[in-house]
Enzyme design. Structure first.
Site, PDB file in Angstrom:
ATOM      1  N   HIS A  61      -2.225  -5.814 -16.501  1.00 45.37           N
ATOM      2  CA  HIS A  61      -2.181  -4.978 -15.295  1.00 45.37           C
ATOM      3  C   HIS A  61      -3.528  -5.041 -14.596  1.00 45.37           C
ATOM      4  CE1 HIS A  61      -1.971  -1.464 -12.654  1.00 45.37           C
ATOM      5  NE2 HIS A  61      -0.660  -1.585 -12.742  1.00 45.37           N
ATOM      6  N   HIS A 111       6.725   5.064  -6.264  1.00 43.42           N
ATOM      7  CA  HIS A 111       7.670   4.199  -5.566  1.00 43.42           C
ATOM      8  C   HIS A 111       8.833   4.999  -4.984  1.00 43.42           C
ATOM      9  CE1 HIS A 111       6.342   1.125  -8.844  1.00 43.42           C
ATOM     10  NE2 HIS A 111       5.426   1.256  -7.909  1.00 43.42           N
TER      11      HIS A 111
END
Length: 424
Positions: free
Chosen positions: A174, A108
């Protein structure tokens, strides 16, 4: 008419579904779990009774320095609660220890100062040594071996320089690692870009074992666990939170054993039975996970698991931060169809994985089988359509479009929090 509350950004929407159409509301029991202790008491209890490890205080008492890995702004880890407790317990037995807080950005962008203050509070941001990991900064990385997948293991060099490495995080379902938390703080958290790409290759993403709630034979998980052990991740504190981002349980200790116990706890309260719906409404759990389209793919995978092929997924996600990744956007927008994306990505070898490939691969997989209507009033509709999705400003508009596609008698399922459930 059924009225259902769903998260949107930092607010909630009340959505209405005709009773004759509503097939079910798929919710985990996370929000029904009522702990008897306060959040601080839950965390301290976990730290007092570590799993498969000595207590944190024993680990730090003779050390000169320690690195604490923590998640970035995209993860709702309640660090305003957990980090002060960790710092206090560490300094109580070792007042002079040098502490570095390493922000696990993974692939990110860097967290801003404002985002860090929102995460930790101003006091920690002002007074602690906070380092933001940069996966693309080769000078900050060290090679620690070869992953089971064959990829090179590059990690932030602080793991080699520190005497003690610990991590805080949270456990949630997830969509390809099985569960978040534990070993994931290291890979992808503080890994080099080359390592993240190898781990997130198209072959692994396509594996039937790389799915929500699955660790056994999950090739992505196996790489992550190997990386955590090579980094000498000595201790973790992982929490489980409800939809209000409140801590309902915590697990501390060995990075594998404590994490597994936390995953088993979450699996018990998060499993829901699938229904065969024509239209599925999902969300990404609100802020901070619904800030962009990239993250919203997670909530879509929950809908994917219970929607009939050819059905409609209505994805409610603020996406106030845009698409979330230029490569993610470009690879979808520049393709003539989701099928073209899949054909392209399946030809890419492990060592040639490109940025955001895993995310656009999964979204293309979903778009190839379903119509996705993204509901947001905070992102450009043209860009949404360029990514092969439909757009609606309101849920009512989206539902009307879905009924036009599937008929007025279509059966609807609602997943109020798509990142909190394990549909099977």
């Amino acid at each position: 008419m059924a009225n259902i509350k769903v998260p949107y950004g930092k607010t909630h929407w009340d959505i209405k579904i005709p009773d004759e159409n509503l097939m079910g509301v798929l919710e985990s029991n996370v929000n029904e779990f009522k702990p008897e202790l306060t959040q601080e008491e839950i965390v301290n209890r976990a730290l007092d009774t570590p799993i498969g490890s000595p207590k944190l205080e024993e680990l730090v008492k003779d050390k000169k320095d320690i690195v604490i890995i923590t998640s970035d702004h995209t993860r709702p880890v309640p660090s305003k609660i957990t980090m002060p407790i960790l710092l206090e317990r560490i300094r109580k037995v070792n007042p002079d220890i040098d502490i570095k807080i390493l922000i696990a950005t993974g692939f990110h962008r860097a967290s801003t100062r404002e985002e860090l203050i929102n995460k930790f509070g101003e006091e920690i941001v002002e007074n602690e040594n906070i380092i933001i990991h940069d996966s693309r900064d080769d000078e900050s990385l060290v090679k620690l071996g070869i992953l089971p997948s064959g990829g090179e293991l590059w990690l932030n060099k602080l793991v080699e320089e520190t005497e003690l490495l610990i991590a805080e995080g949270f456990i949630e379902p997830h969509f390809f690692a099985g569960f978040s938390g534990g070993r994931k703080s290291v890979l992808p958290g503080i890994a080099g870009a080359k390592t993240v790409l190898a781990n997130h290759c198209s072959e692994f993403i396509a594996s039937k074992h790389a799915r929500t709630g699955i660790l056994d034979r999950n090739p992505i998980h196996e790489d992550m666990l190997y990386a955590a052990k090579k980094a000498n991740l000595a201790f973790i504190l992982n929490v489980v939170i409800n939809s209000k981002k409140k801590i309902i349980n915590a697990f501390a200790g060995d990075c594998e054993e404590a994490h597994l116990e936390g995953c088993n706890f979450l699996l018990d309260i998060s499993k829901v039975d699938k229904v065969d719906a024509d239209i599925v409404v999902s969300t990404n759990g609100g802020y901070p996970l619904d800030q962009n389209v990239y993250q919203a793919v997670k909530g879509m995978t929950a809908a994917e698991a219970t929607c009939k092929e050819g059905g409609v997924i209505i994805m409610i996600s603020a996406c106030n931060d845009g698409h979330g990744g230029q490569s993610f956007y470009d690879n979808l927008a520049n393709a003539s169809s989701p099928r073209e994306v899949l054909h392209k990505v399946h030809k890419i070898s492990r060592d040639k994985t490109i940025p955001d490939q895993w995310e656009f691969q999964i979204l293309a997989r979903i778009l190839d089988k379903f119509t996705v209507i993204l509901v947001t009033d905070m992102y450009d509709p043209e860009k949404i359509r360029a990514m092969h999705m439909e757009h609606a400003y309101t849920f009512e508009e989206a539902l009307e479009k879905a009924f036009e596609i599937k008929g007025k008698g279509a059966k609807v399922a609602v997943i109020p929090d798509g990142v909190s459930v394990i549909v099977n």
